[in-house]
Design a protein around this motif. Structure first.
Motif, short mmCIF file in Angstrom:
data_model
loop_
_atom_site.label_atom_id
_atom_site.label_comp_id
_atom_site.label_asym_id
_atom_site.label_seq_id
_atom_site.Cartn_x
_atom_site.Cartn_y
_atom_site.Cartn_z
N ILE A 138 0.84 -1.21 0.00
CA ILE A 138 0.00 0.00 0.00
C ILE A 138 0.87 1.25 0.00
CG2 ILE A 138 -1.62 1.35 1.41
CD1 ILE A 138 -2.87 -1.38 2.24
N PHE A 139 1.93 1.24 0.81
CA PHE A 139 2.78 2.43 0.86
C PHE A 139 3.54 2.65 -0.45
CE2 PHE A 139 6.52 4.95 1.81
CZ PHE A 139 5.89 6.10 2.28
N VAL A 140 3.98 1.59 -1.08
CA VAL A 140 4.67 1.73 -2.37
C VAL A 140 3.72 2.32 -3.41
CG1 VAL A 140 5.71 0.44 -4.28
CG2 VAL A 140 6.43 -0.02 -1.93
N ILE A 141 2.49 1.83 -3.44
CA ILE A 141 1.49 2.39 -4.37
C ILE A 141 1.24 3.87 -4.04
CG2 ILE A 141 -0.94 2.28 -5.12
CD1 ILE A 141 0.90 0.01 -6.19
N ILE B 38 3.62 11.37 -8.45
CA ILE B 38 2.89 11.92 -9.59
C ILE B 38 2.21 13.24 -9.22
CG2 ILE B 38 0.90 11.54 -11.12
CD1 ILE B 38 1.67 8.51 -11.03
N PHE B 39 1.54 13.26 -8.07
CA PHE B 39 0.79 14.45 -7.67
C PHE B 39 1.57 15.41 -6.78
CE2 PHE B 39 -2.61 11.39 -8.72
CZ PHE B 39 -3.25 12.14 -9.70
N GLN B 40 2.82 15.07 -6.48
CA GLN B 40 3.72 15.92 -5.70
C GLN B 40 3.14 16.35 -4.34
OE1 GLN B 40 7.03 16.95 -6.44
NE2 GLN B 40 6.73 15.17 -7.76
N TYR B 41 2.68 15.35 -3.57
CA TYR B 41 2.24 15.63 -2.21
C TYR B 41 3.45 16.06 -1.39
CZ TYR B 41 -1.93 12.89 -3.47
OH TYR B 41 -3.05 12.41 -4.08
N PRO B 42 3.25 16.86 -0.37
CA PRO B 42 4.37 17.28 0.49
C PRO B 42 4.99 16.08 1.22
CG PRO B 42 2.43 18.65 0.89
CD PRO B 42 2.00 17.54 0.00
N ALA B 43 6.28 16.17 1.49
CA ALA B 43 6.99 15.09 2.18
C ALA B 43 6.40 14.84 3.57
CB ALA B 43 8.48 15.41 2.27
N VAL C 281 1.45 9.55 6.24
CA VAL C 281 0.79 8.37 5.68
C VAL C 281 1.55 7.11 6.08
CG1 VAL C 281 0.29 7.16 3.50
CG2 VAL C 281 -0.32 9.57 3.77
N PHE C 282 2.87 7.16 6.03
CA PHE C 282 3.69 6.02 6.42
C PHE C 282 3.42 5.65 7.88
CE2 PHE C 282 7.63 4.37 8.33
CZ PHE C 282 7.82 3.24 7.55
#
Length: 146
Positions: free
Chosen positions: A106-109, A116-121, A127-128
């Motif tokens: 799930i995390f790799v996906i 792709i969408f450039q979410y903030p780090a 999420v992790f």
């Protein structure tokens, strides 16, 4: 005591080796990143590190599965592990392994979508953490002896 438990000697040596190898590999990777001067963005580096940690945790669970040292898992004592059969220990470790393999998948996906969408780090890190916590909580109901 079960006959198949004669070789389940209490030892944390393998866990110590695993932890040391984590630090050594992390250090080697850091040096390689500096030496190769790949100019990776902080986002790519963060996602790589989080995936690395996730895969490395799977390696710990694989080690637990192979060696049946389920007492490395926090809520299982060595005595409980010794009293369980080989099949019970393996099944218990396998359940944990599957949950964290799914979490890693799930995390790799998510990481691909995040790139792709450039979410903030910071979102990637959050999420992790949520995935790991949910996975850990998912394993709490698992019992060594069913």
């Amino acid at each position: 005591m079960n006959k198949d438990n004669e070789n389940l000697v209490k030892s944390y040596r393998l866990l110590t080796v695993w932890l040391l190898s984590l630090f050594i590999l992390a250090g080697i990777f850091s040096v390689l990143l500096i030496r190769l001067d790949l100019n990776l963005s902080s986002k790519v580096t963060t996602l790589f590190w989080l995936c690395f940690v996730s895969f490395y945790f799977i390696s710990l669970l694989l080690m637990i599965y192979k060696t049946e040292r389920v007492y490395y898992i926090n809520y299982i004592t060595h005595k409980e592990a010794q009293q369980a059969t080989k099949e019970e220990r393996r099944a218990f470790a396998y359940k944990h392994l599957i949950v964290f393999c799914i979490a890693t998948f799930i995390f790799v996906i998510y990481s691909i979508v995040s790139l792709i969408f450039q979410y903030p780090a910071a979102v990637d890190f959050a999420v992790f953490i949520v995935i790991i916590i949910v996975s850990a909580l998912r394993t709490v109901p698992f019992k060594l002896k069913e």
